[in-house]
Write an enzyme that holds these catalytic residues in place. Structure first.
Site, short mmCIF file in Angstrom:
data_model
loop_
_atom_site.label_atom_id
_atom_site.label_comp_id
_atom_site.label_asym_id
_atom_site.label_seq_id
_atom_site.Cartn_x
_atom_site.Cartn_y
_atom_site.Cartn_z
N LYS A 172 0.84 -1.21 0.00
CA LYS A 172 0.00 0.00 0.00
C LYS A 172 0.88 1.26 0.00
O LYS A 172 0.52 2.26 -0.61
CB LYS A 172 -0.91 0.00 1.22
CG LYS A 172 -2.05 -1.03 1.13
CD LYS A 172 -3.05 -0.80 2.25
CE LYS A 172 -3.86 -2.01 2.58
NZ LYS A 172 -4.91 -2.34 1.62
N GLU A 196 -2.95 6.93 8.43
CA GLU A 196 -3.82 7.66 7.50
C GLU A 196 -4.89 8.39 8.29
O GLU A 196 -5.31 7.90 9.33
CB GLU A 196 -4.56 6.66 6.59
CG GLU A 196 -4.08 6.64 5.19
CD GLU A 196 -4.80 5.61 4.32
OE1 GLU A 196 -5.92 5.17 4.64
OE2 GLU A 196 -4.22 5.24 3.30
N HIS A 211 -15.23 -4.51 6.93
CA HIS A 211 -14.48 -3.83 5.86
C HIS A 211 -14.47 -4.67 4.58
O HIS A 211 -13.60 -4.47 3.73
CB HIS A 211 -13.03 -3.53 6.28
CG HIS A 211 -12.92 -2.55 7.40
ND1 HIS A 211 -13.43 -1.28 7.32
CD2 HIS A 211 -12.33 -2.65 8.62
CE1 HIS A 211 -13.17 -0.65 8.45
NE2 HIS A 211 -12.52 -1.45 9.25
N ARG A 224 -5.88 -7.51 -10.47
CA ARG A 224 -6.53 -8.75 -10.93
C ARG A 224 -7.97 -8.43 -11.28
O ARG A 224 -8.41 -7.30 -11.12
CB ARG A 224 -6.52 -9.76 -9.77
CG ARG A 224 -7.15 -9.15 -8.54
CD ARG A 224 -7.44 -10.13 -7.45
NE ARG A 224 -7.62 -9.49 -6.17
CZ ARG A 224 -8.71 -8.93 -5.72
NH1 ARG A 224 -9.79 -8.91 -6.47
NH2 ARG A 224 -8.78 -8.37 -4.54
P1 ADP Z 1 -7.89 -4.06 2.53
O1 ADP Z 1 -6.83 -4.14 1.45
O2 ADP Z 1 -7.45 -4.68 3.82
O3 ADP Z 1 -9.24 -4.53 2.06
P2 ADP Z 1 -8.43 -1.22 2.00
O4 ADP Z 1 -7.37 -0.18 2.07
O5 ADP Z 1 -8.87 -1.64 0.63
O6 ADP Z 1 -8.00 -2.50 2.88
O7 ADP Z 1 -9.71 -0.71 2.79
C1 ADP Z 1 -10.86 -1.52 3.00
C2 ADP Z 1 -12.01 -0.68 3.51
O8 ADP Z 1 -11.63 -0.04 4.76
C3 ADP Z 1 -12.42 0.47 2.60
O9 ADP Z 1 -13.34 0.07 1.62
C4 ADP Z 1 -13.04 1.44 3.60
O10 ADP Z 1 -14.35 1.00 3.95
C5 ADP Z 1 -12.16 1.28 4.83
N1 ADP Z 1 -11.05 2.27 4.86
C6 ADP Z 1 -9.79 2.11 4.38
N2 ADP Z 1 -9.04 3.23 4.57
C7 ADP Z 1 -9.84 4.13 5.19
C8 ADP Z 1 -9.65 5.48 5.67
N3 ADP Z 1 -8.50 6.12 5.57
N4 ADP Z 1 -10.70 6.06 6.27
C9 ADP Z 1 -11.89 5.42 6.42
N5 ADP Z 1 -12.13 4.16 5.99
C10 ADP Z 1 -11.13 3.51 5.38
#
Ligand code: ADP
Length: 499
Positions: free
Chosen positions: A118, A202, A237, A294
């Site tokens: 990331k 973040e 999530h 993917r």
């Molecule tokens: P993973 O790769 O573990 O699935 P992501 O970065 O794709 O993690 O985030 C998954 C979910 O978590 C997002 O769709 C959102 O709902 C929540 N999320 C991620 N980052 C943030 C953030 N900075 N603030 C609020 N919610 C977040």
């Protein structure tokens, strides 16, 4: 230009079948791989050839790179499609496939590597001026420094694992007092899940929407986007209902986010299918989250609104062809909604449920697509993801697609395991979802298992009432029309079994 004659699919379940169907339409032979738990699986029966690659646990079958590449060699396949999950985002696998002289139906290994972290992804994207959630661009390990940064960003903040995925290694911190404890937890969770404890900070965007863009690149430097998918309905999530297009994007915002998505792809020399994920805040500011290198589970909603078969396009691009259309030629046709039917118990915190599909009858009709890998009488193996099916409804408008989905959910008959179908109906009927005024907190904010039971009881009452009404009508008209009571009976039996 290389031409693919035989394709091995390094996956199982619905996605293996879905890839094979498109390959077959292109006149390409297919090879399935399977674990001992999947001997009777539909993807094995559908393929032209099948190779057993080991015992049920994924680590001894679907994750064994050498064994899978060996199966491709044995069967004279010339390409491998990884599907999603398993080895699909493993840079070493993509490299090994290419080094074995085979075509990898996916992006270049270097792009998988960059986007697999990331932090590396954020650094690459920032060079192309893609908006990022405020936060650190380096891993943080020093707690006092991390606290200082968090104070500057402003609480609540989110600690995230750089190697993260599946919502693991993610911790919300509301104030400085909680910081040390949550940071330790995030680091230890990331170490045990990914073997890499690096974390970063973040800003926690409160009440965001999850909007992702489907992108496609070819090996000649062309990149386009195929519009967005909204995936804000999540539990833990993780997505459970998706739709395209999103109900909140204006054409201007869509164009802006689409351009940012294309820039993310360009930042890592991407080609083939990929998804760029963003979160959108209450003021419609968008921020890049990560890129999935993917095909996504939810790709069918994009297929329904664009009319493009994404797997065929993946294969053509892997063969070296150019993208056969320009961005300006793409249009959104109607609206598509997808629900994921998991063998999970929504009344029990969405806990996976395993068992045998005693009844399994798919809905039918115009605009309904069910992608699955099961038949009545089959068991849900305990070793893999508990998704039974994906159901996609397409119609002219969002409202019509939702109505169709409610009808399709009512028609889908599954007994023997608990499923997310009832929960999905709850979402479809909920005012917040229908009005488009919802965010990633939908489940936490609105869902309680009691409500689900209530809606099931309401449906049961409605069915009893309509059965009685039909009977009264039948008696009154002294008719012989039995065909109405059939489905009603089946349906009520189904609902009774599910409660
Ligand atoms: P993973 O790769 O573990 O699935 P992501 O970065 O794709 O993690 O985030 C998954 C979910 O978590 C997002 O769709 C959102 O709902 C929540 N999320 C991620 N980052 C943030 C953030 N900075 N603030 C609020 N919610 C977040």
């Amino acid at each position: 230009m290389a031409s693919i004659k035989k394709l091995l699919i390094a996956n199982r379940g619905e996605i293996a079948l879905r890839v094979m169907r498109s390959a077959r339409e292109l006149g390409i032979k297919t090879v399935a791989v399977y674990s001992e738990a999947d001997r009777q699986a539909l993807h094995v029966r559908f393929a032209d050839e099948a190779v057993c690659i080991g015992p049920p646990p994924s680590s001894e079958s679907y994750l064994r790179m050498e064994r899978i590449i060996g199966a491709a060699k044995e069967t004279n396949a010339d390409a491998i499609h990884p599907g999603y999950g398993f080895l699909s985002e493993n840079e070493a696998f993509a490299k090994a496939v290419i080094n074995a002289g085979l075509i990898f139906v996916g992006p270049p290994p270097k792009a998988i590597e960059i986007m697999g972290s990331k932090l590396a992804a954020k650094n690459a994207a920032s060079k192309f001026k893609v908006p990022l959630v405020p936060g650190t661009t380096e891993p943080v390990s020093d707690i006092s420094k991390a606290k200082r940064i968090s104070k500057e960003i402003g609480y609540p903040i989110l600690i995230k694992a750089s190697a993260g995925g599946g919502g693991k290694g993610m911790r919300v911190v509301n104030n400085e007092e909680e910081f040390s404890e949550q940071m330790q937890r995030a680091v230890s969770e990331a170490t045990s899940a990914f073997g890499d404890g690096s974390v970063f900070i973040e800003k926690y965007v409160t009440r965001p929407r999850h909007i992702e863009f489907q992108i496609f690149g070819d090996q000649h430097g062309n990149v386009v986007h195929l519009f967005e998918r909204e995936c804000s309905i999540q539990r833990r999530h993780q997505k459970v209902v998706e739709e395209a297009p999103s109900s909140v994007l204006t054409p201007e915002l869509r164009a802006k986010m689409g351009e940012a998505a294309i820039n993310v792809a360009r930042s890592c020399g991407y080609y083939n299918a990929g998804t760029v994920e963003f979160i959108l805040d209450e003021n419609k500011n968008f921020y890049f989250l990560e890129m999935n290198t993917r095909l996504q589970v939810e790709h069918p909603v994009t297929e329904q609104i664009t009319g493009i078969d994404l797997v065929k396009l993946q294969i053509k691009i892997a063969e070296g062809e150019k993208i056969p259309f320009r961005q300006e030629e793409l249009k959104i046709h109607g609206h598509a909604v997808e629900v994921r039917v998991y063998a999970e118990d929504p009344a029990n915190n969405f806990l996976p449920d395993i068992g045998t599909l005693k009844t399994y009858r798919r809905p039918q009709g115009h605009g309904i697509r069910v992608d699955d890998g099961f038949e009545e009488g089959m068991s849900i193996p305990f070793y893999y993801d508990p998704m039974i099916a994906k159901m996609i409804c397409h119609a002219d408008t969002r409202e019509a697609a939702i109505e169709k989905m409610i009808r399709a959910i009512d028609e889908f008959q599954i007994t023997g395991v608990e499923t997310t179908l009832g929960f999905c109906k709850f979402v479809m009927e909920h005012e917040a979802f229908r009005s488009g005024n919802f965010d990633t907190m939908f489940v936490e904010q609105f869902f309680k298992p009691e409500l689900l039971n209530k809606s099931v009881i309401d449906s049961a009452i409605a069915i009893i009432a309509s059965t009685l009404a039909a009977k009264v009508f039948e008696e009154a008209t002294n008719g012989t029309s039995n065909h109405d009571s059939g489905p009603a009976e089946t349906s009520s039996r189904w609902k009774a079994n599910r409660t």
